[in-house]
Design an enzyme around this catalytic site. Structure first.
Site, PDB file in Angstrom:
ATOM      1  N   SER A 124       0.836  -1.199   0.000  1.00 54.49           N
ATOM      2  CA  SER A 124       0.000   0.000   0.000  1.00 54.49           C
ATOM      3  C   SER A 124       0.869   1.246   0.000  1.00 54.49           C
ATOM      4  O   SER A 124       1.956   1.261   0.600  1.00 54.49           O
ATOM      5  CB  SER A 124      -0.862  -0.008   1.267  1.00 54.49           C
ATOM      6  OG  SER A 124      -1.499   1.242   1.452  1.00 54.49           O
ATOM      7  N   TYR A 148      -1.463  -0.671  10.673  1.00 53.66           N
ATOM      8  CA  TYR A 148      -1.778  -1.313   9.383  1.00 53.66           C
ATOM      9  C   TYR A 148      -0.618  -1.121   8.402  1.00 53.66           C
ATOM     10  O   TYR A 148      -0.126  -2.083   7.794  1.00 53.66           O
ATOM     11  CB  TYR A 148      -3.075  -0.717   8.804  1.00 53.66           C
ATOM     12  CG  TYR A 148      -3.244  -1.021   7.333  1.00 53.66           C
ATOM     13  CD1 TYR A 148      -3.533  -2.311   6.896  1.00 53.66           C
ATOM     14  CD2 TYR A 148      -3.087  -0.018   6.370  1.00 53.66           C
ATOM     15  CE1 TYR A 148      -3.661  -2.595   5.545  1.00 53.66           C
ATOM     16  CE2 TYR A 148      -3.208  -0.296   5.024  1.00 53.66           C
ATOM     17  CZ  TYR A 148      -3.503  -1.586   4.612  1.00 53.66           C
ATOM     18  OH  TYR A 148      -3.622  -1.864   3.275  1.00 53.66           O
ATOM     19  N   LYS A 152       2.334  -3.781   6.461  1.00 58.48           N
ATOM     20  CA  LYS A 152       2.737  -3.832   5.042  1.00 58.48           C
ATOM     21  C   LYS A 152       4.255  -3.665   4.929  1.00 58.48           C
ATOM     22  O   LYS A 152       4.912  -4.358   4.148  1.00 58.48           O
ATOM     23  CB  LYS A 152       2.017  -2.745   4.236  1.00 58.48           C
ATOM     24  CG  LYS A 152       0.504  -2.908   4.170  1.00 58.48           C
ATOM     25  CD  LYS A 152       0.109  -4.174   3.435  1.00 58.48           C
ATOM     26  CE  LYS A 152      -1.392  -4.339   3.271  1.00 58.48           C
ATOM     27  NZ  LYS A 152      -1.778  -5.644   2.733  1.00 58.48           N
TER      28      LYS A 152
HETATM   29  P1  NAD Z   1     -11.028  -6.596   1.266  1.00 56.94           P
HETATM   30  O1  NAD Z   1     -11.231  -6.518   2.726  1.00 56.94           O
HETATM   31  O2  NAD Z   1     -12.189  -6.371   0.374  1.00 56.94           O
HETATM   32  O3  NAD Z   1     -10.356  -8.009   0.875  1.00 56.94           O
HETATM   33  C1  NAD Z   1      -9.520  -8.717   1.773  1.00 56.94           C
HETATM   34  C2  NAD Z   1     -10.082 -10.118   1.893  1.00 56.94           C
HETATM   35  O4  NAD Z   1      -9.279 -10.868   2.805  1.00 56.94           O
HETATM   36  C3  NAD Z   1     -11.509 -10.138   2.431  1.00 56.94           C
HETATM   37  O5  NAD Z   1     -12.335 -10.848   1.530  1.00 56.94           O
HETATM   38  C4  NAD Z   1     -11.389 -10.859   3.783  1.00 56.94           C
HETATM   39  O6  NAD Z   1     -12.530 -11.626   4.062  1.00 56.94           O
HETATM   40  C5  NAD Z   1     -10.143 -11.696   3.565  1.00 56.94           C
HETATM   41  N1  NAD Z   1      -9.411 -12.073   4.788  1.00 56.94           N
HETATM   42  C6  NAD Z   1      -9.046 -11.292   5.834  1.00 56.94           C
HETATM   43  N2  NAD Z   1      -8.400 -12.019   6.767  1.00 56.94           N
HETATM   44  C7  NAD Z   1      -8.327 -13.294   6.286  1.00 56.94           C
HETATM   45  C8  NAD Z   1      -7.797 -14.514   6.796  1.00 56.94           C
HETATM   46  N3  NAD Z   1      -7.207 -14.589   7.998  1.00 56.94           N
HETATM   47  N4  NAD Z   1      -7.925 -15.635   6.035  1.00 56.94           N
HETATM   48  C9  NAD Z   1      -8.545 -15.584   4.830  1.00 56.94           C
HETATM   49  N5  NAD Z   1      -9.078 -14.473   4.315  1.00 56.94           N
HETATM   50  C10 NAD Z   1      -8.964 -13.326   5.029  1.00 56.94           C
HETATM   51  O7  NAD Z   1      -9.847  -5.589   0.906  1.00 56.94           O
HETATM   52  P2  NAD Z   1      -9.343  -5.054  -0.498  1.00 56.94           P
HETATM   53  O8  NAD Z   1      -9.676  -3.624  -0.588  1.00 56.94           O
HETATM   54  O9  NAD Z   1      -9.763  -5.967  -1.585  1.00 56.94           O
HETATM   55  O10 NAD Z   1      -7.783  -5.160  -0.255  1.00 56.94           O
HETATM   56  C11 NAD Z   1      -7.053  -6.303  -0.659  1.00 56.94           C
HETATM   57  C12 NAD Z   1      -5.617  -6.134  -0.204  1.00 56.94           C
HETATM   58  O11 NAD Z   1      -5.091  -4.930  -0.752  1.00 56.94           O
HETATM   59  C13 NAD Z   1      -5.442  -6.022   1.307  1.00 56.94           C
HETATM   60  O12 NAD Z   1      -4.261  -6.708   1.661  1.00 56.94           O
HETATM   61  C14 NAD Z   1      -5.276  -4.539   1.533  1.00 56.94           C
HETATM   62  O13 NAD Z   1      -4.497  -4.268   2.671  1.00 56.94           O
HETATM   63  C15 NAD Z   1      -4.549  -4.116   0.273  1.00 56.94           C
HETATM   64  N6  NAD Z   1      -4.770  -2.698  -0.074  1.00 56.94           N
HETATM   65  C16 NAD Z   1      -6.054  -2.228  -0.220  1.00 56.94           C
HETATM   66  C17 NAD Z   1      -6.256  -0.890  -0.533  1.00 56.94           C
HETATM   67  C18 NAD Z   1      -7.642  -0.318  -0.650  1.00 56.94           C
HETATM   68  O14 NAD Z   1      -7.781   0.897  -0.564  1.00 56.94           O
HETATM   69  N7  NAD Z   1      -8.658  -1.103  -0.858  1.00 56.94           N
HETATM   70  C19 NAD Z   1      -5.144  -0.047  -0.727  1.00 56.94           C
HETATM   71  C20 NAD Z   1      -3.864  -0.573  -0.583  1.00 56.94           C
HETATM   72  C21 NAD Z   1      -3.694  -1.921  -0.267  1.00 56.94           C
HETATM   73  C1  WQD Z   2      -9.032  10.063   0.817  1.00 58.07           C
HETATM   74  C2  WQD Z   2      -9.177  11.556   1.066  1.00 58.07           C
HETATM   75  C3  WQD Z   2      -9.390  12.135   3.384  1.00 58.07           C
HETATM   76  C4  WQD Z   2     -13.260  10.159   3.961  1.00 58.07           C
HETATM   77  C5  WQD Z   2      -6.667   4.913   2.880  1.00 58.07           C
HETATM   78  C6  WQD Z   2      -5.612   4.162   3.636  1.00 58.07           C
HETATM   79  C7  WQD Z   2      -4.607   3.614   2.681  1.00 58.07           C
HETATM   80  C8  WQD Z   2      -5.258   2.817   1.566  1.00 58.07           C
HETATM   81  C9  WQD Z   2      -6.358   3.564   0.906  1.00 58.07           C
HETATM   82  C10 WQD Z   2      -5.229   0.533   2.253  1.00 58.07           C
HETATM   83  C11 WQD Z   2      -8.355  12.067   2.253  1.00 58.07           C
HETATM   84  C12 WQD Z   2     -10.643  12.490   2.640  1.00 58.07           C
HETATM   85  C13 WQD Z   2     -12.079  10.655   3.436  1.00 58.07           C
HETATM   86  C14 WQD Z   2     -14.297  11.074   4.327  1.00 58.07           C
HETATM   87  C15 WQD Z   2     -12.890  12.886   3.582  1.00 58.07           C
HETATM   88  N1  WQD Z   2      -5.850   1.616   2.059  1.00 58.07           N
HETATM   89  N2  WQD Z   2     -11.895  11.991   3.240  1.00 58.07           N
HETATM   90  N3  WQD Z   2     -14.056  12.404   4.111  1.00 58.07           N
HETATM   91  O1  WQD Z   2      -6.695   7.942   3.666  1.00 58.07           O
HETATM   92  O2  WQD Z   2      -5.804   8.225   1.310  1.00 58.07           O
HETATM   93  O3  WQD Z   2      -6.035   6.000   2.229  1.00 58.07           O
HETATM   94  O4  WQD Z   2      -7.256   4.049   1.901  1.00 58.07           O
HETATM   95  O5  WQD Z   2      -4.061   0.309   2.119  1.00 58.07           O
HETATM   96  O6  WQD Z   2      -3.753   2.832   3.425  1.00 58.07           O
HETATM   97  O7  WQD Z   2      -4.981   5.056   4.546  1.00 58.07           O
HETATM   98  O8  WQD Z   2      -8.078   7.225   1.639  1.00 58.07           O
HETATM   99  O9  WQD Z   2     -10.434   7.349   0.978  1.00 58.07           O
HETATM  100  O10 WQD Z   2      -9.854   7.379   3.441  1.00 58.07           O
HETATM  101  O11 WQD Z   2      -9.293   9.372   2.042  1.00 58.07           O
HETATM  102  O12 WQD Z   2     -12.730  14.099   3.408  1.00 58.07           O
HETATM  103  O13 WQD Z   2     -15.359  10.690   4.822  1.00 58.07           O
HETATM  104  O14 WQD Z   2     -10.533  11.828   1.385  1.00 58.07           O
HETATM  105  O15 WQD Z   2      -9.081  13.117   4.333  1.00 58.07           O
HETATM  106  O16 WQD Z   2      -7.901  13.344   1.919  1.00 58.07           O
HETATM  107  P1  WQD Z   2      -6.610   7.460   2.291  1.00 58.07           P
HETATM  108  P2  WQD Z   2      -9.494   7.761   2.055  1.00 58.07           P
END
Ligand code: NAD
Ligand code: WQD
Length: 346
Positions: A124, A148, A152
């Site tokens: 991430s 979190y 990562k």
């Molecule tokens: P998500 O929560 O939709 O998907 C993660 C999945 O993992 C879920 O379906 C959950 O049920 C499963 N899971 C959690 N713990 C588990 C376990 N112990 N065993 C088996 N399954 C398990 O999240 P996402 O948005 O699809 O994110 C996927 C990956 O990408 C995550 O690792 C997340 O940290 C990373 N990521 C997401 C974002 C984002 O903004 N969505 C950004 C950066 C990184």
């Molecule tokens: C985006 C912008 C907020 C909600 C997070 C995690 C990051 C990654 C992606 C997993 C910011 C603003 C938000 C609201 C707002 N996930 N905001 N009102 O914080 O960039 O990233 O999700 O890895 O690790 O930190 O994303 O969508 O929460 O926020 O004004 O109700 O929107 O301040 O500027 P962020 P976000």
């Protein structure tokens, strides 16, 4: 190639599953459904018209992971499974260590035991923390500020050590920026449980009338309109990035890390305005104070992924908002069929 997709019922995993099948791969999903629904797997089957084997599995358990590898013998793994809410990780850091590190360790052990050499890991942009030079490159220092993000960073370090010890493996960490949008069919999309933490699903639910108004977290940042800037990327572009990485992993080895973003920054208010445009709905908002821990600006330098993976995001903000809105309209209560919707009034 047969790919094990951990967390494949989740938001990014489900879109990647569809892209992999369309690219001709065989897939198998393993998920504990703690943050997802079996309905997502059914819809992957519908979109692709194919059987999608799926294990209901807690991937922290060694015997469970071993059984999946013994049955399926995957050639590659894309490891999405884990917990992902920054705020929650401050309150429950141990759960984040347990799920995020625990699942990764079991996957690595099984990959070694079954000679599976190709791994793609979901990292991430949060690993960069606040204060990095933008657009941020992969060699920037990792200064993440929350548990979190630290999981990562720790996993990336584990993967570097693993790669050094087993140079025949190809291990790729993809640092996602802000994935939004949904599959163009409107059959799969992001389905947060409860109140969304992230901007795009919150805005989507406000447009739909499921929430009363958006809180904009601060308009006193040093940006053009004062609101926070992020690099939003369409989840389908992100999914394609995984195909590029997994294919590259067939023909090389070593440890590799890439930013997956568009390279463009969008402010909170720009996203709100685009959403208003594509939905034709009002998006009431109030400006509130900054959310603790938020960076002012975050967007990617994507040159490395372009050059080495031959991957580039193709879809723009309008596509992202339009596809989120399409998903919301077709699934007002997400994957849940009970039609119970929460409505807040301001
Ligand atoms: P998500 O929560 O939709 O998907 C993660 C999945 O993992 C879920 O379906 C959950 O049920 C499963 N899971 C959690 N713990 C588990 C376990 N112990 N065993 C088996 N399954 C398990 O999240 P996402 O948005 O699809 O994110 C996927 C990956 O990408 C995550 O690792 C997340 O940290 C990373 N990521 C997401 C974002 C984002 O903004 N969505 C950004 C950066 C990184
Ligand atoms: C985006 C912008 C907020 C909600 C997070 C995690 C990051 C990654 C992606 C997993 C910011 C603003 C938000 C609201 C707002 N996930 N905001 N009102 O914080 O960039 O990233 O999700 O890895 O690790 O930190 O994303 O969508 O929460 O926020 O004004 O109700 O929107 O301040 O500027 P962020 P976000």
């Amino acid at each position: 190639m047969k790919v094990l997709i951990t967390g494949g019922a989740g938001y990014i995993g489900s879109h990647t599953a569809v892209e992999l099948i369309e690219a001709g791969c065989r897939i198998v999903i393993a998920d504990n459904f703690s943050n997802s629904s079996l309905e997502a797997v059914k819809r992957i089957r519908t979109i692709t018209d194919s059987e999608v084997p799926c294990y209901f599995a807690d991937l922290r358990r060694e015997e469970t992971v071993t059984r999946i590898f013994r049955n399926e013998r995957p050639d590659a793994v894309i490891h999405f499974a884990g917990l992902k809410a920054v705020g929650e990780s401050n309150e429950q850091p141990v759960a984040y260590f347990d799920h995020n590190l625990g699942t990764m360790i079991q996957i690595l052990k099984a990959m070694r035991a079954f000679n599976c050499l190709n791994l793609v890991f979901s990292s991430s942009a949060t690993v960069y923390g606040d204060g990095a030079q933008m657009p941020v490159t992969e060699d920037a220092p990792l200064l993440t500020t929350n548990p979190y993000g630290r999981t990562k960073k720790m996993i990336e370090e584990m993967l570097m050590d693993t790669s050094a010890a087993y140079p025949e493996m190809c291990i790729t960490a993809l640092r996602y920026f802000n994935p939004i949008g949904a599959h163009r069919s409107g059959l799969i999309g992001e389905d947060p449980l409860g109140i969304p933490n992230n901007l795009a699903p919150f805005v989507t639910q406000v447009a739909a009338g499921r929430r009363g108004y958006l809180q904009v977290f601060g308009n006193d940042y040093e940006t053009a309109d004062g609101t926070g800037i992020r690099d939003y990327i369409h989840v389908q572009d992100l999914a394609r990035g995984h195909i590029a990485a997994i294919n590259k992993g067939k023909v090389r080895n070593g440890y590799h890390v890439y930013n997956l973003g568009t390279g463009y920054g969008t402010s909170v208010l720009e996203l709100v305005h685009m959403f208003r445009f594509v939905s034709g709905r009002k998006i009431p908002y109030v400006i509130t104070k900054r959310r603790p821990g938020d960076a002012a600006v975050s967007f990617a330098n994507t040159c490395k992924a372009e050059k080495e993976l031959g991957w580039k995001a193709m879809l723009g903000l309008e596509d992202m908002c339009r596809d989120s809105w399409n998903w919301q309209q077709k699934n007002p209560a997400g994957y849940r069929s009970d039609n119970m919707m929460e409505v807040e009034t301001s």
